[in-house]
Scaffold this motif. Sequence first.
Motif, PDB file in Angstrom:
ATOM      1  N   ARG A  27      -7.512  20.133 -48.391  1.00 32.89           N
ATOM      2  CA  ARG A  27      -6.094  20.127 -48.117  1.00 32.89           C
ATOM      3  C   ARG A  27      -5.508  21.403 -49.110  1.00 32.89           C
ATOM      4  NH1 ARG A  27      -2.552  16.995 -45.858  1.00 32.89           N
ATOM      5  NH2 ARG A  27      -4.316  15.185 -45.554  1.00 32.89           N
ATOM      6  N   GLY A  29      -1.781  22.766 -49.784  1.00 36.30           N
ATOM      7  CA  GLY A  29      -0.032  22.339 -49.547  1.00 36.30           C
ATOM      8  C   GLY A  29       0.497  23.133 -50.505  1.00 36.30           C
ATOM      9  N   VAL A  45     -10.570  16.523 -49.086  1.00 33.32           N
ATOM     10  CA  VAL A  45      -9.845  15.828 -47.985  1.00 33.32           C
ATOM     11  C   VAL A  45     -11.050  14.725 -47.407  1.00 33.32           C
ATOM     12  CG1 VAL A  45      -8.833  15.252 -45.870  1.00 33.32           C
ATOM     13  CG2 VAL A  45      -8.129  17.128 -47.365  1.00 33.32           C
ATOM     14  N   THR A  48      -7.777  12.207 -42.683  1.00 33.27           N
ATOM     15  CA  THR A  48      -6.496  12.906 -42.332  1.00 33.27           C
ATOM     16  C   THR A  48      -5.610  12.015 -41.975  1.00 33.27           C
ATOM     17  OG1 THR A  48      -7.159  13.229 -39.930  1.00 33.27           O
ATOM     18  CG2 THR A  48      -7.904  15.289 -41.474  1.00 33.27           C
ATOM     19  N   ASP A  52      -0.993  15.367 -39.975  1.00 35.81           N
ATOM     20  CA  ASP A  52      -1.701  16.613 -40.401  1.00 35.81           C
ATOM     21  C   ASP A  52      -2.165  17.781 -39.187  1.00 35.81           C
ATOM     22  OD1 ASP A  52      -1.756  15.758 -42.801  1.00 35.81           O
ATOM     23  OD2 ASP A  52      -3.676  14.842 -42.994  1.00 35.81           O
ATOM     24  N   ILE A  63      -6.766  21.415 -43.983  1.00 38.80           N
ATOM     25  CA  ILE A  63      -5.835  20.382 -43.605  1.00 38.80           C
ATOM     26  C   ILE A  63      -4.657  20.407 -44.313  1.00 38.80           C
ATOM     27  CG2 ILE A  63      -5.469  17.955 -43.214  1.00 38.80           C
ATOM     28  CD1 ILE A  63      -8.782  18.378 -43.793  1.00 38.80           C
ATOM     29  N   ILE A  64      -3.430  20.547 -43.514  1.00 39.46           N
ATOM     30  CA  ILE A  64      -2.232  20.920 -44.057  1.00 39.46           C
ATOM     31  C   ILE A  64      -0.969  19.789 -43.449  1.00 39.46           C
ATOM     32  CG2 ILE A  64      -0.406  22.734 -44.323  1.00 39.46           C
ATOM     33  CD1 ILE A  64      -2.532  24.746 -43.930  1.00 39.46           C
ATOM     34  N   ASP A  65      -0.222  19.297 -44.400  1.00 39.47           N
ATOM     35  CA  ASP A  65       0.941  18.451 -43.706  1.00 39.47           C
ATOM     36  C   ASP A  65       1.872  19.446 -43.306  1.00 39.47           C
ATOM     37  OD1 ASP A  65       3.195  18.593 -45.804  1.00 39.47           O
ATOM     38  OD2 ASP A  65       1.162  19.183 -47.094  1.00 39.47           O
TER      39      ASP A  65
END
Length: 107
Positions: A27, A29, A45, A48, A52, A63-65
């Motif tokens: 992840r 962020g 991570v 998810t 995401d 993986i990114i919010d």
Amino acid sequence: MAITMTPAASQHVSKYLQSRGHGLGIRLGVRTSGCSGMAYVLEFVDDTQDEDEVFETEGVKVIIDPKSLLYLDGTELDFVKEGLNEGFKFINPNVKNECGCGESFNI
């Protein structure tokens, strides 16, 4: 919107995921921190969230919010070795300036 990794970064993450024995990817962020306002955050991570965004390079998922993606769109993640030091380098086209130590940035 996209996040990419260099071959060196994807190989490094893949190696650590294999030694860890589980995980979907990493992840990426941002959080409020440092003298310039924001700092990058990386963590393994295992699952998810529905909101995401998932980007994949050479079989490795980043993986990114959605909130962080606003600041990271177009970023390339690299893994570099400079002398005795090694670590991730963030090539983020959105950064306007960074602090002197390179630990934080602003948009």
